[in-house]
Design a protein around this motif. Structure first.
Motif, PDB file in Angstrom:
ATOM      1  N   GLU A  25      13.973  29.760  18.672  1.00  0.00           N
ATOM      2  CA  GLU A  25      15.061  29.096  17.938  1.00  0.00           C
ATOM      3  C   GLU A  25      16.209  30.070  17.660  1.00  0.00           C
ATOM      4  O   GLU A  25      17.379  29.718  17.755  1.00  0.00           O
ATOM      5  CB  GLU A  25      14.542  28.522  16.620  1.00  0.00           C
ATOM      6  CG  GLU A  25      13.784  27.229  16.812  1.00  0.00           C
ATOM      7  CD  GLU A  25      12.940  26.854  15.597  1.00  0.00           C
ATOM      8  OE1 GLU A  25      13.213  27.371  14.486  1.00  0.00           O
ATOM      9  OE2 GLU A  25      11.998  26.060  15.775  1.00  0.00           O
ATOM     10  N   ALA A  26      15.861  31.294  17.300  1.00  0.00           N
ATOM     11  CA  ALA A  26      16.900  32.299  17.017  1.00  0.00           C
ATOM     12  C   ALA A  26      17.748  32.539  18.270  1.00  0.00           C
ATOM     13  O   ALA A  26      18.980  32.583  18.203  1.00  0.00           O
ATOM     14  CB  ALA A  26      16.258  33.604  16.552  1.00  0.00           C
ATOM     15  N   MET A  27      17.081  32.640  19.417  1.00  0.00           N
ATOM     16  CA  MET A  27      17.843  32.916  20.637  1.00  0.00           C
ATOM     17  C   MET A  27      18.608  31.688  21.127  1.00  0.00           C
ATOM     18  O   MET A  27      19.579  31.817  21.867  1.00  0.00           O
ATOM     19  CB  MET A  27      16.934  33.519  21.689  1.00  0.00           C
ATOM     20  CG  MET A  27      16.530  34.917  21.194  1.00  0.00           C
ATOM     21  SD  MET A  27      15.724  35.979  22.354  1.00  0.00           S
ATOM     22  CE  MET A  27      16.845  36.111  23.705  1.00  0.00           C
ATOM     23  N   ALA A  28      18.189  30.518  20.667  1.00  0.00           N
ATOM     24  CA  ALA A  28      18.960  29.309  20.974  1.00  0.00           C
ATOM     25  C   ALA A  28      20.205  29.220  20.083  1.00  0.00           C
ATOM     26  O   ALA A  28      21.161  28.516  20.404  1.00  0.00           O
ATOM     27  CB  ALA A  28      18.092  28.073  20.787  1.00  0.00           C
ATOM     28  N   ARG A  29      20.204  29.947  18.966  1.00  0.00           N
ATOM     29  CA  ARG A  29      21.338  29.876  18.028  1.00  0.00           C
ATOM     30  C   ARG A  29      22.407  30.943  18.298  1.00  0.00           C
ATOM     31  O   ARG A  29      23.595  30.679  18.174  1.00  0.00           O
ATOM     32  CB  ARG A  29      20.835  30.074  16.588  1.00  0.00           C
ATOM     33  CG  ARG A  29      20.459  28.796  15.883  1.00  0.00           C
ATOM     34  CD  ARG A  29      20.346  28.982  14.379  1.00  0.00           C
ATOM     35  NE  ARG A  29      19.334  29.938  13.989  1.00  0.00           N
ATOM     36  CZ  ARG A  29      18.046  29.648  13.828  1.00  0.00           C
ATOM     37  NH1 ARG A  29      17.615  28.432  14.010  1.00  0.00           N
ATOM     38  NH2 ARG A  29      17.195  30.588  13.468  1.00  0.00           N
ATOM     39  N   VAL A  30      21.990  32.165  18.626  1.00  0.00           N
ATOM     40  CA  VAL A  30      22.969  33.270  18.676  1.00  0.00           C
ATOM     41  C   VAL A  30      23.781  33.196  19.982  1.00  0.00           C
ATOM     42  O   VAL A  30      23.216  33.199  21.076  1.00  0.00           O
ATOM     43  CB  VAL A  30      22.263  34.635  18.572  1.00  0.00           C
ATOM     44  CG1 VAL A  30      23.282  35.768  18.610  1.00  0.00           C
ATOM     45  CG2 VAL A  30      21.434  34.713  17.282  1.00  0.00           C
TER      46      VAL A  30
END
Ligand code: SAM
Length: 210
Positions: A25-30
């Motif tokens: 999820e973090a890498m989908a956001r940044v």
């Protein structure tokens, strides 16, 4: 670039075995492209490292994900990130932990990363320092987790010393041709080392490195 980011998460990360949903999820956001020089932005979601200037690179997405997963973060931790580069990994770490200190030896990269992180709203949680990260950053220690984005002949002892008990240090270890990602856990009996995958990083340059 959102579609490309989602494709990266599914094809480069999940299908290759990254399982931690918080990391995915973090890498989908940044927005990875925001950390690159304008002329490299169309390569932001390539399956490899991308040049950021000063002879350095932003790491391959899979390696960023693997390092973050191996740190086993839950959201409350203070983390040290050695080798800020573009600042991208520091931003992903900020999505996964409470406080991130990141240190870069090339002052111009540290300055650019500080500006990018501030522009994206990470300024309050990510603190960018210029200096030799092989010595760690004693003034903010101990850390629950330390990520190193450049290869060292051995895990730098100062970094192990600045870990909390049960804290984790993830560092590429080897020579300039062959490296493995090592996960070092601080325990009362001393360092417990788990060997992970083969990898290829730029050298860590400094007192306890190349
Ligand atoms: N994590 C970065 C990113 O997301 O863009 C990737 C960084 S790049 C693969 C490795 C970085 O480590 C380079 O910017 C390099 O200048 C830095 N570096 C090398 N030796 C260092 C040291 N002793 N202390 C701090 N940074 C160092």
């Amino acid at each position: 670039m959102r579609a490309e980011r989602e494709w990266m998460v599914e094809h480069q990360l999940r299908r290759r075995g990254i399982e931690d949903e918080r990391v995915l999820e973090a890498m989908a956001r940044v927005p990875r492209e925001a950390f690159l020089p304008l002329e490299e932005r169309d390569r932001a979601y390539d399956d490899g490292a991308v040049p950021i200037g000063a002879g350095q690179t932003m790491s391959q997405p899979y390696m960023v994900a693997l390092i973050c997963e191996q740190l086993a973060l839950r959201g409350l931790e203070r983390v040290l990130d050695v080798g800020t580069g573009s600042g991208y990994q520091a931003a992903v770490l900020a999505e996964l932990a409470a406080e991130v200190h990141t240190i870069e030896r090339i002052p111009e990269l540290a300055e650019r990363a500080r500006e990018t992180l501030a522009a994206l709203g990470y300024g309050a949680r990510v603190h960018v320092h210029a200096g030799d990260g092989t010595r760690g950053l004693a003034e903010h220690a101990p850390y629950a987790a330390i990520a190193v984005a450049a290869a060292a002949p051995e895990p730098p002892p100062a970094l192990y010393d600045q870990l909390e008990l049960r804290g984790r240090l993830v560092v590429p270890v080897g020579d300039l041709r062959e490296q493995r990602l090592e996960v070092v856990v601080r325990s009362p009996e001393g360092p417990a080392v788990l060997r992970s995958v083969p990898c290829r990083f730029v050298p860590l340059i400094g007192r306890d490195a190349f």
